[in-house]
Design a protein around this motif. Structure first.
Motif, PDB file in Angstrom:
ATOM      1  N   PRO A  87      31.153 -26.772 -59.756  1.00  0.00           N
ATOM      2  CA  PRO A  87      30.708 -26.184 -58.485  1.00  0.00           C
ATOM      3  C   PRO A  87      30.565 -27.228 -57.396  1.00  0.00           C
ATOM      4  CG  PRO A  87      28.835 -26.441 -59.938  1.00  0.00           C
ATOM      5  CD  PRO A  87      30.051 -26.870 -60.729  1.00  0.00           C
ATOM      6  N   ASN A  88      30.835 -26.844 -56.159  1.00  0.00           N
ATOM      7  CA  ASN A  88      30.647 -27.743 -55.030  1.00  0.00           C
ATOM      8  C   ASN A  88      29.178 -27.827 -54.660  1.00  0.00           C
ATOM      9  OD1 ASN A  88      31.980 -29.459 -53.062  1.00  0.00           O
ATOM     10  ND2 ASN A  88      31.239 -28.016 -51.524  1.00  0.00           N
ATOM     11  N   PHE A  89      28.754 -29.002 -54.178  1.00  0.00           N
ATOM     12  CA  PHE A  89      27.366 -29.220 -53.767  1.00  0.00           C
ATOM     13  C   PHE A  89      26.936 -28.196 -52.728  1.00  0.00           C
ATOM     14  CE2 PHE A  89      24.339 -31.197 -50.832  1.00  0.00           C
ATOM     15  CZ  PHE A  89      23.370 -31.685 -51.690  1.00  0.00           C
ATOM     16  N   PHE A  90      27.769 -27.982 -51.706  1.00  0.00           N
ATOM     17  CA  PHE A  90      27.547 -26.945 -50.695  1.00  0.00           C
ATOM     18  C   PHE A  90      28.428 -25.750 -51.064  1.00  0.00           C
ATOM     19  CE2 PHE A  90      26.639 -30.692 -47.844  1.00  0.00           C
ATOM     20  CZ  PHE A  90      25.297 -30.395 -47.605  1.00  0.00           C
ATOM     21  N   PRO A  91      27.901 -24.728 -51.723  1.00  0.00           N
ATOM     22  CA  PRO A  91      28.755 -23.632 -52.205  1.00  0.00           C
ATOM     23  C   PRO A  91      29.499 -22.887 -51.101  1.00  0.00           C
ATOM     24  CG  PRO A  91      26.591 -23.571 -53.263  1.00  0.00           C
ATOM     25  CD  PRO A  91      26.500 -24.581 -52.166  1.00  0.00           C
ATOM     26  N   ALA A  92      28.933 -22.832 -49.895  1.00  0.00           N
ATOM     27  CA  ALA A  92      29.544 -22.040 -48.827  1.00  0.00           C
ATOM     28  C   ALA A  92      30.380 -22.869 -47.859  1.00  0.00           C
ATOM     29  CB  ALA A  92      28.459 -21.277 -48.066  1.00  0.00           C
ATOM     30  N   TRP A  93      30.353 -24.214 -47.986  1.00  0.00           N
ATOM     31  CA  TRP A  93      31.188 -25.035 -47.104  1.00  0.00           C
ATOM     32  C   TRP A  93      32.553 -25.180 -47.754  1.00  0.00           C
ATOM     33  CZ3 TRP A  93      30.391 -30.900 -45.582  1.00  0.00           C
ATOM     34  CH2 TRP A  93      31.275 -31.209 -44.542  1.00  0.00           C
ATOM     35  N   SER A  99      28.524 -26.719 -40.945  1.00  0.00           N
ATOM     36  CA  SER A  99      27.498 -25.915 -40.291  1.00  0.00           C
ATOM     37  C   SER A  99      26.136 -26.276 -40.871  1.00  0.00           C
ATOM     38  CB  SER A  99      27.750 -24.419 -40.507  1.00  0.00           C
ATOM     39  OG  SER A  99      26.623 -23.664 -40.081  1.00  0.00           O
ATOM     40  N   PRO A 100      25.109 -26.484 -40.019  1.00  0.00           N
ATOM     41  CA  PRO A 100      23.772 -26.795 -40.529  1.00  0.00           C
ATOM     42  C   PRO A 100      23.221 -25.730 -41.472  1.00  0.00           C
ATOM     43  CG  PRO A 100      23.898 -27.248 -38.183  1.00  0.00           C
ATOM     44  CD  PRO A 100      25.159 -26.528 -38.547  1.00  0.00           C
ATOM     45  N   VAL A 101      23.760 -24.525 -41.412  1.00  0.00           N
ATOM     46  CA  VAL A 101      23.326 -23.458 -42.317  1.00  0.00           C
ATOM     47  C   VAL A 101      23.529 -23.883 -43.769  1.00  0.00           C
ATOM     48  CG1 VAL A 101      23.765 -21.081 -43.064  1.00  0.00           C
ATOM     49  CG2 VAL A 101      23.752 -21.650 -40.625  1.00  0.00           C
ATOM     50  N   ASN A 102      24.550 -24.708 -44.018  1.00  0.00           N
ATOM     51  CA  ASN A 102      24.843 -25.135 -45.385  1.00  0.00           C
ATOM     52  C   ASN A 102      23.717 -25.953 -46.001  1.00  0.00           C
ATOM     53  OD1 ASN A 102      27.506 -24.020 -45.603  1.00  0.00           O
ATOM     54  ND2 ASN A 102      28.235 -25.642 -44.261  1.00  0.00           N
ATOM     55  N   LEU A 103      22.934 -26.627 -45.180  1.00  0.00           N
ATOM     56  CA  LEU A 103      21.876 -27.483 -45.705  1.00  0.00           C
ATOM     57  C   LEU A 103      20.877 -26.709 -46.556  1.00  0.00           C
ATOM     58  CD1 LEU A 103      21.194 -29.760 -42.609  1.00  0.00           C
ATOM     59  CD2 LEU A 103      22.264 -30.434 -44.766  1.00  0.00           C
ATOM     60  N   SER A 104      20.562 -25.497 -46.135  1.00  0.00           N
ATOM     61  CA  SER A 104      19.567 -24.705 -46.860  1.00  0.00           C
ATOM     62  C   SER A 104      20.119 -24.116 -48.150  1.00  0.00           C
ATOM     63  CB  SER A 104      19.037 -23.580 -45.962  1.00  0.00           C
ATOM     64  OG  SER A 104      20.079 -22.685 -45.609  1.00  0.00           O
ATOM     65  N   ASN A 105      21.449 -24.173 -48.326  1.00  0.00           N
ATOM     66  CA  ASN A 105      22.075 -23.583 -49.512  1.00  0.00           C
ATOM     67  C   ASN A 105      22.579 -24.624 -50.504  1.00  0.00           C
ATOM     68  OD1 ASN A 105      21.765 -20.936 -48.451  1.00  0.00           O
ATOM     69  ND2 ASN A 105      23.596 -21.213 -47.190  1.00  0.00           N
ATOM     70  N   ALA A 106      22.289 -25.896 -50.268  1.00  0.00           N
ATOM     71  CA  ALA A 106      22.755 -26.945 -51.177  1.00  0.00           C
ATOM     72  C   ALA A 106      22.117 -26.772 -52.550  1.00  0.00           C
ATOM     73  CB  ALA A 106      22.415 -28.317 -50.609  1.00  0.00           C
TER      74      ALA A 106
END
Length: 339
Positions: A87-93, A99-106
């Motif tokens: 899996p990627n560290f940032f699942p949605a990037w 996008s800063p939104v990715n920070l909360s989903n790491a």
């Protein structure tokens, strides 16, 4: 199905790593179920455990893992059962601009569960294929440290053969930076306070090594080694204690990759010299799925094997944390779910 996993459990004002169980959730149409075979630790995981205010009670930690697809959702087209994935560290990037939104989903930090679990459910788009020549343990070291070094040197740095790269220390990001840059034909300088670790770095392909304990003015040493030119790329992993020297050591037109906080947060260096060198600082926070895929293609092309310092069994995960905290490792510390 029940999955064993670890949770960061609040005890008073601190968090403790505890093994427990939880049911495996049902898959949505575009999700896959991974049986995790290995995971690895990063310095970030120590920060997460140490920040009880920002970390959710019961969070499953760690961001880096590899495993086998054992179930797929009804609409999944990318993967089949038996595929080796990570899996990627940032699942949605997935790609493109951050996008800063990715920070909360790491994965494995703050409020988002990570990978220290026997089974992991993720969107099919968040996974990448593991290079065939890597073991599960080796592949589990790539998502954070490997992608970070790749993003810094290749995606943003546009590293060219013959350029000079300075990496600080011999942790995961540093050694990936050494291995990737050496494979690209760059000259790599490694700094460390340990002559033994520097000898190992030289064996991995470092062009020059500097012991910053015996040579505290390591920035001047870099200038001497490069005939006054400086390093074209610097993986800045130290933080406040190293930043001014990194700026002094950067070459005209060079790039400093801002990555690490080993000596703390809030670096306030004198940036004026960058202007007169036409040099720059690139902020690097891991990378996208596309970055990860391109990293894996390069790793496969050059038959690169990540450096793993020690492997712990799943039941000994707390010992892996302690080994990381002791900071004596060379390369990555991993957990094998098969041991």
């Amino acid at each position: 199905m029940i999955s064993r996993h670890y949770a960061l459990t609040r005890e008073g004002s601190s968090l403790t790593l505890r093994q427990t169980t939880k049911p495996v959730p049902e898959l949505s149409p575009n999700q896959i179920l991974i049986k995790v075979r290995a995971a690895s630790l990063n310095y970030r995981d120590l920060l997460t455990m140490g920040d009880a205010d920002a970390t959710r009670d019961g969070l499953t930690p760690l961001s880096d893992a590899s495993g086998v697809v054992v179930q797929i959702g009804s609409a999944v087209t990318t993967w089949t059962i038996g595929d080796r994935v990570s899996p990627n560290f940032f699942p949605a990037w997935l790609g493109g601009a951050f996008s800063p939104v990715n920070l909360s989903n790491a994965l494995g930090g703050g409020q988002t569960d990570g990978v220290l679990s026997e089974y992991l459910v993720i969107d099919e788009t968040a996974a990448v294929a593991i290079p065939d020549h890597l073991s599960f343990v080796e592949a589990a070291t790539l998502p954070y440290a490997g992608v970070t070094a790749w993003h810094a040197l290749f995606e943003r740095g546009k590293l060219q053969p013959g350029e000079t790269v300075l990496v600080q220390g011999t942790g995961g990001v540093a050694l990936f930076g050494l291995q990737l840059a050496a494979a690209q034909g760059a000259r790599v300088i490694v700094t460390s306070s340990s002559d033994a670790k520097l000898a190992r770095a030289a064996a991995l392909g470092a062009w020059q090594v500097i012991n910053y304990k015996t040579q505290p003015d390591w920035d001047q040493a870099v200038m001497t080694l490069t005939d006054g030119h400086g390093a074209d790329h610097i993986l800045e992993l130290g933080g406040p204690d190293t930043y001014d020297r990194s700026i002094a050591a950067i070459a005209p037109g060079g790039r400093i990759a801002q990555i690490g906080v080993l000596s703390g947060f809030g670096a306030q260096p004198n940036l004026t010299p960058l202007q007169f060198k036409n040099a720059s600082i690139n902020g690097i926070c891991v990378g996208s799925v596309e970055h990860y895929e391109r990293l894996n293609a390069f790793v496969a092309e050059h038959a690169i094997h990540p450096i793993v310092n020690e492997v712990f069994a799943f039941d000994d995960a707390p010992l892996a944390y302690e080994r990381l905290r002791a900071a004596g490792h060379f390369g990555k510390i991993a957990i094998s779910f098969d041991r």
